[in-house]
Design a protein around this motif. Sequence first.
Motif, mmCIF file in Angstrom:
data_model
loop_
_atom_site.group_PDB
_atom_site.id
_atom_site.type_symbol
_atom_site.label_atom_id
_atom_site.label_comp_id
_atom_site.label_asym_id
_atom_site.label_seq_id
_atom_site.Cartn_x
_atom_site.Cartn_y
_atom_site.Cartn_z
ATOM 1 N N ALA A 103 0.850 -1.200 0.000
ATOM 2 C CA ALA A 103 0.000 0.000 0.000
ATOM 3 C C ALA A 103 0.882 1.245 0.000
ATOM 4 C CB ALA A 103 -0.909 -0.001 1.235
ATOM 5 N N ASP A 104 0.317 2.356 -0.512
ATOM 6 C CA ASP A 104 1.070 3.605 -0.521
ATOM 7 C C ASP A 104 0.972 4.300 0.838
ATOM 8 O OD1 ASP A 104 -1.402 4.877 -0.433
ATOM 9 O OD2 ASP A 104 -1.344 5.544 -2.512
ATOM 10 N N GLU A 105 1.532 5.497 0.918
ATOM 11 C CA GLU A 105 1.576 6.248 2.183
ATOM 12 C C GLU A 105 0.187 6.528 2.753
ATOM 13 O OE1 GLU A 105 5.048 9.358 1.977
ATOM 14 O OE2 GLU A 105 4.085 9.130 -0.011
ATOM 15 N N GLU A 106 -0.811 6.661 1.900
ATOM 16 C CA GLU A 106 -2.177 6.944 2.346
ATOM 17 C C GLU A 106 -2.961 5.667 2.654
ATOM 18 O OE1 GLU A 106 -1.029 8.731 -0.611
ATOM 19 O OE2 GLU A 106 -0.359 10.178 0.885
ATOM 20 N N ARG A 141 15.032 1.860 3.143
ATOM 21 C CA ARG A 141 14.163 2.580 4.079
ATOM 22 C C ARG A 141 13.495 3.813 3.478
ATOM 23 N NH1 ARG A 141 13.497 0.480 8.679
ATOM 24 N NH2 ARG A 141 15.114 -0.574 9.848
ATOM 25 N N GLU A 142 14.160 4.438 2.540
ATOM 26 C CA GLU A 142 13.600 5.632 1.906
ATOM 27 C C GLU A 142 12.252 5.331 1.238
ATOM 28 O OE1 GLU A 142 14.781 8.747 -1.689
ATOM 29 O OE2 GLU A 142 16.296 7.387 -0.904
ATOM 30 N N PHE A 143 12.109 4.112 0.704
ATOM 31 C CA PHE A 143 10.897 3.747 -0.025
ATOM 32 C C PHE A 143 10.005 2.755 0.729
ATOM 33 C CE2 PHE A 143 14.028 4.649 -3.504
ATOM 34 C CZ PHE A 143 13.532 5.910 -3.791
ATOM 35 N N VAL A 144 10.596 1.887 1.529
ATOM 36 C CA VAL A 144 9.818 0.902 2.303
ATOM 37 C C VAL A 144 9.638 1.488 3.700
ATOM 38 C CG1 VAL A 144 9.682 -1.457 3.168
ATOM 39 C CG2 VAL A 144 10.764 -0.994 0.953
ATOM 40 N N LEU A 145 8.437 1.987 3.969
ATOM 41 C CA LEU A 145 8.169 2.688 5.224
ATOM 42 C C LEU A 145 7.922 1.732 6.385
ATOM 43 C CD1 LEU A 145 5.809 5.439 3.751
ATOM 44 C CD2 LEU A 145 8.296 5.542 4.097
ATOM 45 N N SER A 146 7.193 0.659 6.133
ATOM 46 C CA SER A 146 6.916 -0.308 7.204
ATOM 47 C C SER A 146 6.505 -1.644 6.609
ATOM 48 C CB SER A 146 5.817 0.208 8.132
ATOM 49 O OG SER A 146 4.589 0.299 7.443
ATOM 50 N N VAL A 147 6.764 -2.691 7.388
ATOM 51 C CA VAL A 147 6.337 -4.040 7.029
ATOM 52 C C VAL A 147 5.647 -4.614 8.259
ATOM 53 C CG1 VAL A 147 7.066 -6.355 6.334
ATOM 54 C CG2 VAL A 147 8.263 -4.359 5.418
ATOM 55 N N ASP A 148 4.411 -5.048 8.073
ATOM 56 C CA ASP A 148 3.623 -5.638 9.160
ATOM 57 C C ASP A 148 3.356 -7.091 8.781
ATOM 58 O OD1 ASP A 148 1.736 -6.501 10.993
ATOM 59 O OD2 ASP A 148 0.467 -4.713 10.816
ATOM 60 N N MET A 149 4.204 -7.996 9.272
ATOM 61 C CA MET A 149 4.076 -9.399 8.889
ATOM 62 C C MET A 149 2.810 -10.021 9.464
ATOM 63 S SD MET A 149 6.422 -9.938 6.784
ATOM 64 C CE MET A 149 6.276 -11.686 6.545
ATOM 65 N N GLU A 150 2.363 -9.554 10.614
ATOM 66 C CA GLU A 150 1.153 -10.106 11.225
ATOM 67 C C GLU A 150 -0.069 -9.863 10.339
ATOM 68 O OE1 GLU A 150 -1.312 -9.296 15.249
ATOM 69 O OE2 GLU A 150 0.839 -9.629 15.491
ATOM 70 N N ASN A 151 -0.170 -8.652 9.776
ATOM 71 C CA ASN A 151 -1.288 -8.305 8.902
ATOM 72 C C ASN A 151 -0.949 -8.462 7.418
ATOM 73 O OD1 ASN A 151 -3.214 -7.566 10.941
ATOM 74 N ND2 ASN A 151 -1.896 -5.806 11.352
ATOM 75 N N ARG A 152 0.287 -8.897 7.136
ATOM 76 C CA ARG A 152 0.767 -9.129 5.773
ATOM 77 C C ARG A 152 0.599 -7.909 4.878
ATOM 78 N NH1 ARG A 152 3.525 -12.752 4.255
ATOM 79 N NH2 ARG A 152 2.643 -13.053 2.204
ATOM 80 N N THR A 153 1.081 -6.760 5.393
ATOM 81 C CA THR A 153 1.043 -5.520 4.620
ATOM 82 C C THR A 153 2.393 -4.815 4.649
ATOM 83 O OG1 THR A 153 0.258 -4.248 6.522
ATOM 84 C CG2 THR A 153 -1.422 -5.114 5.024
ATOM 85 N N ASN A 155 3.888 -0.868 3.685
ATOM 86 C CA ASN A 155 3.605 0.493 3.247
ATOM 87 C C ASN A 155 4.853 1.057 2.595
ATOM 88 O OD1 ASN A 155 1.513 0.072 5.523
ATOM 89 N ND2 ASN A 155 0.812 1.844 4.359
ATOM 90 N N VAL A 156 4.659 1.675 1.426
ATOM 91 C CA VAL A 156 5.783 2.174 0.658
ATOM 92 C C VAL A 156 5.552 3.613 0.226
ATOM 93 C CG1 VAL A 156 6.373 -0.128 -0.212
ATOM 94 C CG2 VAL A 156 4.871 1.347 -1.562
#
Length: 165
Positions: A103-106, A141-153, A155-156
């Motif tokens: 998903a994007d920043e929004e 890190r500049e492009f991959v903002l977060s990884v949530d393995m529990e919810n499999r998402t 944010n980039v």
Amino acid sequence: MEKIIIGKIVNAVGLKGEVKVYCYTDRKERFEELERVYVEDTPYPIANVRYQANVAILRLEGIDDRNQAEAQKGKNVSILESDLERLPEDTYYVRDLLGIAVADEEGRVLGSLSDVVQSSAQDLYEIKLESGKKILLPAVREFVLSVDMENRTMNVKLPEGLLDL
């Protein structure tokens, strides 16, 4: 328990049954830490490990001559899931990232992670957009903002103009 493919036997070496393994891992030295590997579904204790350039040369108990080693050519080499190394925080196995929603920043879902292209500079995430188009995003890190393995998402933040290509 699930088996994880970590290499492929590409040839026999010498006369005493050694096999040359093309490694899929980023650390071929990992073979030194293992007690056994599986060739297809058969477990083999590791008797000896040495290296030749970027491949591992394994002496597996039960494979005692060149003919037996040549019969293994083309077969996958695996370990059990329980033999996987624990990774540092914010580090993931490729197999765990594949299929994760991107998903994007929004928070708008762009698509899913379809592949990880590993190169010498940095990994690239191949994202299959909902439109079917594929884009490559540097895994930094500049492009991959977060990884949530529990919810499999994941944010980039996409570089400007990437979706316009």
